[in-house]
Design a protein around this motif. Structure first.
Motif, short mmCIF file in Angstrom:
data_model
loop_
_atom_site.label_atom_id
_atom_site.label_comp_id
_atom_site.label_asym_id
_atom_site.label_seq_id
_atom_site.Cartn_x
_atom_site.Cartn_y
_atom_site.Cartn_z
N SER A 172 3.05 0.31 9.52
CA SER A 172 2.31 0.90 8.86
C SER A 172 0.81 0.08 8.79
CB SER A 172 1.81 0.53 6.73
OG SER A 172 2.56 -1.48 6.94
N SER B 207 0.75 -5.15 -4.19
CA SER B 207 1.88 -5.55 -3.35
C SER B 207 1.87 -6.94 -2.53
CB SER B 207 2.62 -4.35 -2.88
OG SER B 207 2.29 -4.67 -1.01
N ARG C 154 -0.15 -1.19 -1.03
CA ARG C 154 0.19 -1.77 0.05
C ARG C 154 -0.45 -3.15 -0.47
NH1 ARG C 154 1.29 1.82 4.65
NH2 ARG C 154 3.47 2.30 4.18
N ILE D 145 5.31 -3.75 4.64
CA ILE D 145 4.84 -4.98 5.38
C ILE D 145 5.44 -6.24 5.47
CG2 ILE D 145 3.00 -6.72 5.18
CD1 ILE D 145 1.45 -4.38 3.44
N SER E 158 6.11 -7.13 -0.73
CA SER E 158 5.18 -6.47 0.58
C SER E 158 6.46 -5.83 1.79
CB SER E 158 5.34 -8.14 0.75
OG SER E 158 4.54 -8.57 2.57
N ILE F 43 -4.45 -4.58 6.33
CA ILE F 43 -4.32 -3.02 5.85
C ILE F 43 -5.50 -2.47 6.38
CG2 ILE F 43 -4.85 -1.56 4.05
CD1 ILE F 43 -2.77 -3.28 2.41
N SER G 276 -1.89 2.72 0.89
CA SER G 276 -2.71 1.59 1.44
C SER G 276 -2.60 1.00 -0.14
CB SER G 276 -4.09 1.77 1.68
OG SER G 276 -4.78 2.64 1.19
N SER H 279 6.92 -2.78 0.26
CA SER H 279 5.88 -1.36 0.64
C SER H 279 5.36 -1.14 2.08
CB SER H 279 4.82 -2.35 -0.22
OG SER H 279 3.95 -3.20 0.25
#
Lengths: 349, 291
Positions: free
Chosen positions: B291, B181, B178, B35, B30, B84, B175, B33
């Protein structure tokens, strides 16, 4: 024009109310799923919070603490930094307060000794949080990670001090000896022995001070600029690291009030892990209050009522426990954070 | 005799470290990526509860692990929906997931088992062996190392956390990377919680993760967001934990007793030092949290 202004003030309050309603709705649906009557659950929570004088006093006590931990999150947020370390800052504040109370000479007048204990709690909590704030501001290390580490370290250090150094000889539990009787804050008589004390005034003054600094002083203006545009702040010649550090310090210092209220107002001593999650609860309090002083006070009161009211579920409901309150709180947080994102740009709560 | 005692200590270090290693690997996907993963604690706690509850229901430890992984993916998707899809603040959303675990599990536990504190014990015959979590954790580290170093997905993951525009230019949506992930994070963290209740204990007990999710996060940072180093950091946590237990009541010449609590916090102090850049350097993915 005028209606527009009123709406900008009321809108956050309105959305906050909607979030709380949705939280209660999800909570009661869950209670229904467990086989309880949802209306009865809500009634139990409300009467558990306000039913007796003692309950009302407990709500005031929890409000005292939650205003402080809510401010601990809300103040740094004004400068765009996130304090997740209220748990550890409260522990350190409470520990410093209790140790000073134990070792102050008896000759001091009570009022002076109490003021000193409050000061010790506030400064110690501020310095403790300031470590994470300083690492962020001057060295670039993430303040969230820093404050989580400091939570662990605070639990370890205070645990060691209690068990290894200052363990009360007449107690089986990990706690210090009782502080002198004259340093305990007087409880309001009308609340039937509940630990509602003048500490609530200290929390309210802290919230008022927060409002004055942010709205009426040049320092507050700088904080706002740093939050909304660090680049603009730099061009204007403000030191972004300085502002971030002091905002973090001030927020952490508020936790000292929570620690002092616990030690001087309620327990009369330091107990291991006495912060009991109130530090983490500061995050939803600040969020629901949109980081505003009045909002923090109101949402601290609401969460205090929910927290204390839900404890009645343990006795009066058979299929749900007080843990339901935490689910309701989590749902409120999710709804608030979703709305904030949908209606605001990044940075502001 | 001496060597078996050392081996025993070594095993108990690894037993303590195994759930941490899994959670740290979970957080690695996470955070690489972009986050921030504050919710590891909640994911683990859900994993521990779901695993114990389904293990008793199906009468099989492995069924427990599978259910925990499945539920972990669901929680990963939920967290992804918040951060997200709705683009909410990652730290607040992570805290919300943790609160949901702290409050929600006792409520559900009360519904299913009529107690909030404990699930029924899993039959001794169905418990997974003690070596299993250690092997599992080390295998996950090896796989993660391979994925990050050798596969396109590993590259995408890193680019999503460092320079998402470049990924977009290459025709891959950051996205999407993410989302993937976060599903892996949920699954692996759920597994980390599951081995706590199904392998290392015989049931779920209230709040049994006791901050391990946050510890794993510390391990991840101490290990500079790299699989092998993060694994090593988690083993260091295990060493301090076991040392703390062994030191209790031991009196050394000259220094006297060494307080266990202070040994226990050593890794956090080291992490804090590294965070401050005093010793070594630990650079976060540059888009972490943005992000």
């Amino acid at each position: 024009m005028k209606i527009h202004r009123i709406w900008t003030i009321l809108k956050p309050a309105f959305f906050a109310m909607v979030s709380v309603m949705l939280g209660l709705l999800v909570g009661s649906l869950l209670a229904m799923l467990a086989g309880e009557d949802p209306i009865k659950i809500i009634q139990v929570i409300i009467s558990g919070a306000f039913g007796t004088a003692h309950d009302r006093g407990m709500v005031i006590y929890f409000t005292t603490i939650l205003i402080a931990t809510g401010l601990a999150v809300a103040i740094p947020f004004q400068a765009g930094v996130f304090n997740i370390g209220a748990e550890g800052q409260t522990l350190i504040g409470a520990m410093s307060c209790a140790l000073l109370a134990l070792f102050l000479p008896d000759a001091l007048p009570s009022w002076l000794a109490i003021c000193l204990c409050f000061a010790a709690a506030i400064i110690a909590a501020g310095v403790w949080g300031g470590i994470a704030g300083g690492i962020r501001a001057f060295r670039g290390g993430h303040e969230v990670i820093g404050s989580i580490m400091l939570n662990f370290i605070a639990a370890g250090v205070t645990g060691w001090l209690v068990v290894g150094k200052f363990q009360s000889s007449d107690s089986q539990n990990p706690e210090t000896a009782m502080i002198p009787e004259n340093l305990k804050l007087a409880r309001f008589e009308m609340f039937d022995g509940a630990p509602a004390t003048l500490a609530i005034l200290a929390s309210l003054i802290a919230a008022a001070l927060f409002w004055v600094v942010i709205e009426k002083t040049r320092a507050g203006f700088r904080v706002k600029v740093v939050c909304q545009s660090p680049d603009a702040a730099q061009v204007a010649g403000y030191s972004v690291p300085q502002v971030r550090f002091w905002a973090f310090f001030a927020g952490s210092a508020a936790c000292g009030l929570a620690g002092a209220a616990m030690v001087l107002g309620e327990a009369g001593r330091f107990r291991m892990e006495m912060s009991e999650g109130f530090g983490f609860l500061g995050i939803p309090v600040a969020l629901l209050g949109r980081g505003r002083p009045v909002g923090v006070v109101l949402s601290a009161f609401l969460f205090a009522a929910l927290h204390h009211g839900a404890s009645a579920l343990d006795i009066e409901a058979t299929k749900v426990t007080r843990d339901l309150a935490q689910v309701i709180e989590a749902v409120v947080v999710i709804f608030v954070v979703a709305q904030v994102r949908l209606s605001h740009s990044r940075g502001a709560i | 005799m001496e060597s078996t005692a050392i081996f025993e200590i070594f095993l108990s270090v690894l037993r303590f470290a195994a759930p941490l290693i899994l959670a740290a690997m979970a957080g690695l996907y996470s955070e690489r990526s972009g986050i921030i993963q504050i919710a590891l604690e909640g994911f683990m706690l859900f994993g521990a509860f779901v695993a114990a509850a389904s293990a008793t229901h199906f009468g099989s430890g492995f069924a427990g692990l599978f259910c925990a992984v499945g539920f972990g993916i669901v929680m990963g998707l939920f967290y992804g929906f918040l951060v997200i899809q709705l683009k909410t603040d990652q730290i607040v959303s992570g805290t919300a997931v943790n609160m949901l675990a702290w409050g929600g599990i006792p409520v559900v536990s009360k519904m299913l088992f009529d107690v909030t504190s404990k699930t029924p014990a899993i039959d001794a015959s169905e418990r997974l062996p003690q070596w299993f979590p250690i092997v599992l954790a080390l295998a996950v580290v090896a796989v993660t190392y391979f994925v990050i170093k050798k596969t396109p997905f590993g590259l995408w993951l890193t680019v999503a956390g460092e320079k998402p525009e470049a990924l977009l230019a290459a025709g891959i949506r950051p996205s999407s990377v993410r989302w993937a992930s976060l599903m892996i994070t949920g699954a692996v963290a759920g597994l980390g919680g599951a081995i706590l209740s199904v392998c290392l204990a015989s049931s779920y007990t209230r709040n049994m993760t006791a901050g391990r999710g946050f510890m794993a996060l510390a391990g991840l940072i101490l290990g500079k967001w790299r699989p092998i180093q993060a694994c090593g950091a988690c083993i260091l946590f295990g060493v301090c934990e076991v040392a703390q237990l062994k030191l209790q009541g031991t009196v050394f010449p000259l220094i006297g007793t060494v307080p266990g609590q202070l040994v226990q916090i050593l890794p956090y102090v080291i992490t804090l030092w590294i965070l401050a850049g005093v010793v070594g350097e630990s650079r976060a993915p540059s888009k972490l949290g943005q992000s």
